[in-house]
Motif scaffolding. Sequence first.
Motif, PDB file in Angstrom:
ATOM      1  N   ALA A 142      20.123 -51.951  14.247  1.00  0.00           N
ATOM      2  CA  ALA A 142      20.786 -52.339  13.004  1.00  0.00           C
ATOM      3  C   ALA A 142      22.265 -52.475  13.316  1.00  0.00           C
ATOM      4  O   ALA A 142      23.004 -51.494  13.317  1.00  0.00           O
ATOM      5  N   ARG A 143      22.708 -53.702  13.608  1.00  0.00           N
ATOM      6  CA  ARG A 143      24.064 -53.917  14.097  1.00  0.00           C
ATOM      7  C   ARG A 143      25.014 -54.447  13.028  1.00  0.00           C
ATOM      8  O   ARG A 143      26.197 -54.621  13.293  1.00  0.00           O
ATOM      9  N   SER A 144      24.486 -54.719  11.850  1.00  0.00           N
ATOM     10  CA  SER A 144      25.326 -55.238  10.773  1.00  0.00           C
ATOM     11  C   SER A 144      24.772 -54.767   9.443  1.00  0.00           C
ATOM     12  O   SER A 144      23.636 -54.270   9.347  1.00  0.00           O
ATOM     13  N   ALA A 145      25.570 -54.942   8.399  1.00  0.00           N
ATOM     14  CA  ALA A 145      25.098 -54.600   7.056  1.00  0.00           C
ATOM     15  C   ALA A 145      23.882 -55.432   6.684  1.00  0.00           C
ATOM     16  O   ALA A 145      22.935 -54.928   6.054  1.00  0.00           O
ATOM     17  N   ALA A 146      23.879 -56.700   7.065  1.00  0.00           N
ATOM     18  CA  ALA A 146      22.718 -57.546   6.770  1.00  0.00           C
ATOM     19  C   ALA A 146      21.470 -57.003   7.456  1.00  0.00           C
ATOM     20  O   ALA A 146      20.376 -56.963   6.868  1.00  0.00           O
TER      21      ALA A 146
END
Length: 340
Positions: free
Chosen positions: A20-24
Amino acid sequence: MKKIGFLSFGHWTPSSQSNARSAADVLLQSIELAEAVEALGADGAYFRVHHFARQLSSPFPLLSAVAARTKRIEIGTGVIDMRYENPLYMAEEAGAADLISGGRLQLGISRGSPEQVIEGWRYFGYTPAEGETDTEMARRHTEVFLEALRGEGFAEPNPQPMFPNPPGLLRLEPFSAGLRERIWWGASTNATAIWAAQQGMHLQSSTLKVDETGEPFHVQQAAQIRAYRAAWKTAGHRFEPRVSVSRSIFPLIDRRDHMWFGNSAQDSDSVGYLDAQTRAIFGRSYAAEPETLIKQLAQDEAIAQADTLLLTVPNQLGVEYNAHVVEAILTHIAPALGWR
């Protein structure tokens, strides 16, 4: 019998080691994990709320999306910090999410925990009244929120409205009948748990509690649950109370489990300080082969007294792995302990 769901903090970080590398990423994966655990037969998808952090923050778009993509599981929070909330706008958002879900919303709220910034609620436009603490402000917001969920009219209608009004004072819309009886309070002390019972809120008790007696965490938490249930009985509410506890539990089944958690079990509670005056006790985590886990969990007094168990998941390890963890508990642990 227990309801079993997951609780995700929704961490994300721009690192090659994270799924999970971003808010999206974390938002979309949260929806996918809810779908996956519903297919496995689990009972709930719950999400933590933190502001000013690379974690889940605004819960209602996510809860509504999960509601639209699932049909059976409960959806909820653990918890929303009421210091940051406009209680009337929140009542509208909660009503909409609950209607989308068909009445599956289980909304956990509280005073909240120490946050990323100093007095972050001030940036949201909220300031305690003169002589009021931030805790008292959170409770004031909560009382307004609970009253709004009753669905009684309180607002004077415009005599020349754009659209026709029903007779009498107006209430907030959309209104979702029954939601008022599905509000939970996250309590870290016995006194706060008793207050929650008096207000007619269910109890969420996590892996952190103010250390009030020096006893092991699960013993103190079990005492808190008993105090809560006694206060509920005295209050005479017309619906039944519910209690959830959260735990980090990892059955060591395959190579991945051993790689990630084979050497990480926290075999005892730990103690720390939330501030200079507040000593807190943090519950242990569990990671072992199923036979050992069953014996260990059978000794947890608080789990025994709760009707709902929320499994804290390492969301950055990805949807597939976290679904595997939930499935392992449903398959190898829950039946042996009578949870299923």
